[in-house]
Design a protein around this motif. Structure first.
Motif, mmCIF file in Angstrom:
data_model
loop_
_atom_site.group_PDB
_atom_site.id
_atom_site.type_symbol
_atom_site.label_atom_id
_atom_site.label_comp_id
_atom_site.label_asym_id
_atom_site.label_seq_id
_atom_site.Cartn_x
_atom_site.Cartn_y
_atom_site.Cartn_z
ATOM 1 N N ALA A 42 0.829 -1.213 0.000
ATOM 2 C CA ALA A 42 0.000 0.000 0.000
ATOM 3 C C ALA A 42 0.862 1.260 0.000
ATOM 4 N N THR A 43 1.872 1.291 0.850
ATOM 5 C CA THR A 43 2.769 2.444 0.917
ATOM 6 C C THR A 43 3.542 2.619 -0.390
ATOM 7 N N SER A 44 4.023 1.528 -0.944
ATOM 8 C CA SER A 44 4.783 1.588 -2.199
ATOM 9 C C SER A 44 3.915 2.071 -3.344
ATOM 10 N N GLN A 45 2.661 1.604 -3.411
ATOM 11 C CA GLN A 45 1.773 2.024 -4.483
ATOM 12 C C GLN A 45 1.469 3.521 -4.407
ATOM 13 N N ILE A 46 1.304 4.032 -3.211
ATOM 14 C CA ILE A 46 1.073 5.474 -3.048
ATOM 15 C C ILE A 46 2.283 6.258 -3.544
ATOM 16 N N THR A 47 3.470 5.809 -3.164
ATOM 17 C CA THR A 47 4.700 6.488 -3.581
ATOM 18 C C THR A 47 4.870 6.442 -5.092
ATOM 19 N N ILE A 48 4.605 5.290 -5.690
ATOM 20 C CA ILE A 48 4.733 5.140 -7.143
ATOM 21 C C ILE A 48 3.734 6.046 -7.864
ATOM 22 N N LYS A 49 2.491 6.086 -7.382
ATOM 23 C CA LYS A 49 1.456 6.927 -8.009
ATOM 24 C C LYS A 49 1.788 8.410 -7.914
ATOM 25 N N LYS A 50 2.447 8.836 -6.817
ATOM 26 C CA LYS A 50 2.851 10.234 -6.691
ATOM 27 C C LYS A 50 3.871 10.595 -7.753
ATOM 28 N N ASP A 51 4.770 9.651 -8.052
ATOM 29 C CA ASP A 51 5.812 9.887 -9.044
ATOM 30 C C ASP A 51 5.257 9.835 -10.461
ATOM 31 N N ASP A 52 4.411 8.842 -10.744
ATOM 32 C CA ASP A 52 3.838 8.673 -12.076
ATOM 33 C C ASP A 52 2.465 8.014 -11.934
ATOM 34 N N PRO A 53 1.393 8.771 -12.087
ATOM 35 C CA PRO A 53 0.038 8.230 -11.889
ATOM 36 C C PRO A 53 -0.327 7.069 -12.809
ATOM 37 N N THR A 54 0.387 6.907 -13.917
ATOM 38 C CA THR A 54 0.071 5.816 -14.842
ATOM 39 C C THR A 54 0.838 4.539 -14.529
ATOM 40 N N ASP A 55 1.782 4.604 -13.623
ATOM 41 C CA ASP A 55 2.620 3.448 -13.294
ATOM 42 C C ASP A 55 1.976 2.615 -12.185
ATOM 43 N N LYS A 56 2.409 1.359 -12.048
ATOM 44 C CA LYS A 56 1.903 0.522 -10.968
ATOM 45 C C LYS A 56 2.980 -0.458 -10.504
ATOM 46 N N LEU A 57 2.823 -0.932 -9.285
ATOM 47 C CA LEU A 57 3.756 -1.886 -8.697
ATOM 48 C C LEU A 57 3.481 -3.266 -9.273
ATOM 49 N N THR A 58 4.501 -3.886 -9.866
ATOM 50 C CA THR A 58 4.312 -5.222 -10.435
ATOM 51 C C THR A 58 5.156 -6.275 -9.735
ATOM 52 N N TYR A 59 6.238 -5.855 -9.088
ATOM 53 C CA TYR A 59 7.172 -6.806 -8.495
ATOM 54 C C TYR A 59 8.049 -6.057 -7.502
ATOM 55 N N MET A 60 8.348 -6.686 -6.390
ATOM 56 C CA MET A 60 9.220 -6.047 -5.405
ATOM 57 C C MET A 60 10.151 -7.100 -4.812
ATOM 58 N N ARG A 61 11.401 -6.746 -4.675
ATOM 59 C CA ARG A 61 12.388 -7.644 -4.078
ATOM 60 C C ARG A 61 13.142 -6.892 -3.005
ATOM 61 N N LEU A 62 13.135 -7.441 -1.796
ATOM 62 C CA LEU A 62 13.870 -6.853 -0.674
ATOM 63 C C LEU A 62 14.899 -7.867 -0.212
ATOM 64 N N ARG A 63 16.103 -7.413 0.000
ATOM 65 C CA ARG A 63 17.142 -8.324 0.464
ATOM 66 C C ARG A 63 17.827 -7.723 1.679
ATOM 67 N N THR A 64 17.882 -8.522 2.745
ATOM 68 C CA THR A 64 18.571 -8.125 3.957
ATOM 69 C C THR A 64 19.649 -9.164 4.235
ATOM 70 N N LYS A 65 20.357 -8.994 5.321
ATOM 71 C CA LYS A 65 21.363 -9.994 5.695
ATOM 72 C C LYS A 65 20.714 -11.329 6.043
ATOM 73 N N GLN A 66 19.490 -11.278 6.553
ATOM 74 C CA GLN A 66 18.797 -12.486 7.007
ATOM 75 C C GLN A 66 17.945 -13.147 5.925
ATOM 76 N N ASN A 67 17.196 -12.363 5.172
ATOM 77 C CA ASN A 67 16.205 -12.902 4.243
ATOM 78 C C ASN A 67 16.168 -12.133 2.939
ATOM 79 N N GLU A 68 15.579 -12.770 1.967
ATOM 80 C CA GLU A 68 15.206 -12.123 0.725
ATOM 81 C C GLU A 68 13.696 -12.311 0.604
ATOM 82 N N ILE A 69 12.969 -11.230 0.400
ATOM 83 C CA ILE A 69 11.522 -11.286 0.315
ATOM 84 C C ILE A 69 11.120 -10.807 -1.077
ATOM 85 N N ILE A 70 10.412 -11.651 -1.786
ATOM 86 C CA ILE A 70 9.949 -11.330 -3.128
ATOM 87 C C ILE A 70 8.430 -11.210 -3.057
ATOM 88 N N VAL A 71 7.901 -10.094 -3.552
ATOM 89 C CA VAL A 71 6.477 -9.817 -3.482
ATOM 90 C C VAL A 71 5.963 -9.566 -4.895
#
Length: 92
Positions: A42-71
């Motif tokens: 939800a937070t990412s989609q709001i940020t993306i829409k502020k930057d470009d209203p026509t864009d949308k979140l399709t994939y997200m990858r977070l990597r830390t020392k402990q885990n990698e989270i793919i959304v």
């Protein structure tokens, strides 16, 4: 019995509106990840829409020392993969 996430190499969950519908993680861990990931989306989609209203979140990858989270958010569900990273991290 389902696996407890931290001992496994990779775990996944399919989430609908913050509720896990299929997961190989413990129920409590699945619910925790589902809630946190929905907030992050939800937070990412709001940020993306502020930057470009026509864009949308399709994939997200977070990597830390402990885990990698793919959304991967979709219209009907969100796929979440949590895995232990292997190999060296690429320099940023």
């Amino acid at each position: 019995m389902r696996s407890q996430f931290p001992t496994e190499r990779s775990s996944s969950a399919a989430v609908v509106t913050g509720i896990p519908i299929k997961s190989n993680m413990d129920d409590a861990v699945s619910v925790r990840y589902a809630g946190l990931v929905q907030q992050l989306i939800a937070t990412s989609q709001i940020t993306i829409k502020k930057d470009d209203p026509t864009d949308k979140l399709t994939y997200m990858r977070l990597r830390t020392k402990q885990n990698e989270i793919i959304v991967i958010p979709d219209k009907h569900y969100t796929m979440v993969v949590v895995q232990k990273p292997t190999g060296s991290r690429s320099p940023m």
